[in-house]
Design a protein around this motif. Structure first.
Motif, PDB file in Angstrom:
ATOM      1  N   VAL A  48       8.086   0.505  -7.535  1.00 44.85           N
ATOM      2  CA  VAL A  48       9.416   0.713  -6.972  1.00 44.85           C
ATOM      3  C   VAL A  48       9.862  -0.567  -6.269  1.00 44.85           C
ATOM      4  CG1 VAL A  48      10.760   2.086  -5.332  1.00 44.85           C
ATOM      5  CG2 VAL A  48       8.871   3.143  -6.580  1.00 44.85           C
ATOM      6  N   TRP A  49      11.009  -1.110  -6.635  1.00 44.69           N
ATOM      7  CA  TRP A  49      11.538  -2.276  -5.924  1.00 44.69           C
ATOM      8  C   TRP A  49      11.813  -1.862  -4.488  1.00 44.69           C
ATOM      9  CZ3 TRP A  49      10.541  -6.643  -8.024  1.00 44.69           C
ATOM     10  CH2 TRP A  49      10.587  -6.818  -9.401  1.00 44.69           C
ATOM     11  N   PRO A 101      12.551   1.749  -0.370  1.00 48.76           N
ATOM     12  CA  PRO A 101      12.919   1.629  -1.786  1.00 48.76           C
ATOM     13  C   PRO A 101      14.364   1.199  -1.969  1.00 48.76           C
ATOM     14  CG  PRO A 101      12.777   3.938  -1.142  1.00 48.76           C
ATOM     15  CD  PRO A 101      12.292   3.124   0.030  1.00 48.76           C
ATOM     16  N   VAL A 102      14.606   0.460  -3.052  1.00 50.13           N
ATOM     17  CA  VAL A 102      15.966   0.071  -3.415  1.00 50.13           C
ATOM     18  C   VAL A 102      16.578   1.258  -4.148  1.00 50.13           C
ATOM     19  CG1 VAL A 102      17.380  -1.521  -4.766  1.00 50.13           C
ATOM     20  CG2 VAL A 102      15.367  -2.375  -3.536  1.00 50.13           C
ATOM     21  N   GLU A 103      17.503   1.932  -3.468  1.00 55.50           N
ATOM     22  CA  GLU A 103      18.091   3.140  -4.032  1.00 55.50           C
ATOM     23  C   GLU A 103      19.472   3.368  -3.432  1.00 55.50           C
ATOM     24  OE1 GLU A 103      16.325   6.590  -1.075  1.00 55.50           O
ATOM     25  OE2 GLU A 103      15.267   6.220  -2.951  1.00 55.50           O
ATOM     26  N   SER A 104      20.180   4.303  -4.030  1.00 54.23           N
ATOM     27  CA  SER A 104      21.497   4.699  -3.546  1.00 54.23           C
ATOM     28  C   SER A 104      21.684   6.185  -3.845  1.00 54.23           C
ATOM     29  CB  SER A 104      22.584   3.874  -4.234  1.00 54.23           C
ATOM     30  OG  SER A 104      23.855   4.205  -3.732  1.00 54.23           O
ATOM     31  N   ASP A 112       0.831  -1.206   0.000  1.00 53.67           N
ATOM     32  CA  ASP A 112       0.000   0.000   0.000  1.00 53.67           C
ATOM     33  C   ASP A 112       0.865   1.256   0.000  1.00 53.67           C
ATOM     34  OD1 ASP A 112      -2.380  -1.425  -0.015  1.00 53.67           O
ATOM     35  OD2 ASP A 112      -2.501  -1.500   2.175  1.00 53.67           O
ATOM     36  N   ALA A 113       2.103   1.136   0.506  1.00 57.06           N
ATOM     37  CA  ALA A 113       3.018   2.283   0.577  1.00 57.06           C
ATOM     38  C   ALA A 113       3.363   2.758  -0.831  1.00 57.06           C
ATOM     39  CB  ALA A 113       4.290   1.885   1.322  1.00 57.06           C
ATOM     40  N   ARG A 114       3.512   4.067  -0.965  1.00 54.40           N
ATOM     41  CA  ARG A 114       3.832   4.670  -2.266  1.00 54.40           C
ATOM     42  C   ARG A 114       4.943   5.698  -2.096  1.00 54.40           C
ATOM     43  NH1 ARG A 114       0.205   3.690  -6.334  1.00 54.40           N
ATOM     44  NH2 ARG A 114      -1.509   2.374  -5.701  1.00 54.40           N
ATOM     45  N   ASP A 115       5.650   5.942  -3.195  1.00 58.92           N
ATOM     46  CA  ASP A 115       6.699   6.958  -3.158  1.00 58.92           C
ATOM     47  C   ASP A 115       6.086   8.337  -3.338  1.00 58.92           C
ATOM     48  OD1 ASP A 115       6.251   7.302  -5.904  1.00 58.92           O
ATOM     49  OD2 ASP A 115       8.237   6.643  -6.511  1.00 58.92           O
ATOM     50  N   GLU A 116       6.938   9.360  -3.379  1.00 58.36           N
ATOM     51  CA  GLU A 116       6.457  10.745  -3.474  1.00 58.36           C
ATOM     52  C   GLU A 116       5.751  11.048  -4.791  1.00 58.36           C
ATOM     53  OE1 GLU A 116      10.532   9.897  -4.388  1.00 58.36           O
ATOM     54  OE2 GLU A 116       9.658   9.957  -2.405  1.00 58.36           O
TER      55      GLU A 116
END
Length: 159
Positions: free
Chosen positions: A140-141, A147-150, A39-43
């Motif tokens: 988003v993975w 989130p999978v990010e760097s 259910d979570a979402r990014d900006e």
């Protein structure tokens, strides 16, 4: 005789998916190697796609100044392959594209591990270059809801 043969073939074909090894999750859905939508979402409103940490994609980012005053961005990925343009809108485990953001504002969609930021696009000061991995369906993975990010920081001084 032909009708009896057709019924036998239909019965055999219909029972192929009923074997005890046909694993199902709760609710009767087959397990998905492409993770579970949260259910979570990014900006930007894109849903997170949760995957197990052991099989999850990972990304690292390095940014280096070039001789022309720009910035070369190089990604290192694990358990991830870039999809070609037009790959379709379906999530496939460990595939997709990267979103490149400068100070939280998306500046490029990447389908390769290298990108060039022109010098004029990065003004004087310290900036955050973030790369986030997405599945081909736009999700988003994510691992453990994150989130999978760097992110890498770069500082531009007077030229």
């Amino acid at each position: 005789m032909i009708t009896a043969l057709a019924v036998c073939v239909a019965l055999l074909a219909g029972s192929a998916g009923c074997a005890p090894g046909d694993a199902r999750e709760q609710g009767g859905k087959p397990p998905s190697p492409a993770g579970e939508l949260l259910d979570a979402r990014d900006e930007e409103g894109r849903p997170y796609r949760e995957v197990d940490e052991t099989d999850a994609p990972a990304v690292g980012v390095e940014v280096a100044a070039d001789a022309d005053g720009g910035w070369d961005v190089r990604l290192t990925v694990r358990n991830f392959r870039f999809s070609p343009d037009g790959a379709g809108g379906r999530a496939v485990a460990g595939r997709g594209l990267a979103h490149l953001a400068l100070n939280g504002r998306r500046v490029a969609l990447l389908r390769t591990p290298e990108h060039h930021l022109p010098g004029h696009s990065v003004p004087r000061g310290t900036h955050h270059v973030t790369v986030r991995l997405h599945a081909d369906d736009g999700s988003v993975w994510a691992v453990d809801g994150e989130p999978v990010e760097s992110t890498a920081d770069i500082t531009v001084s007077d030229r």
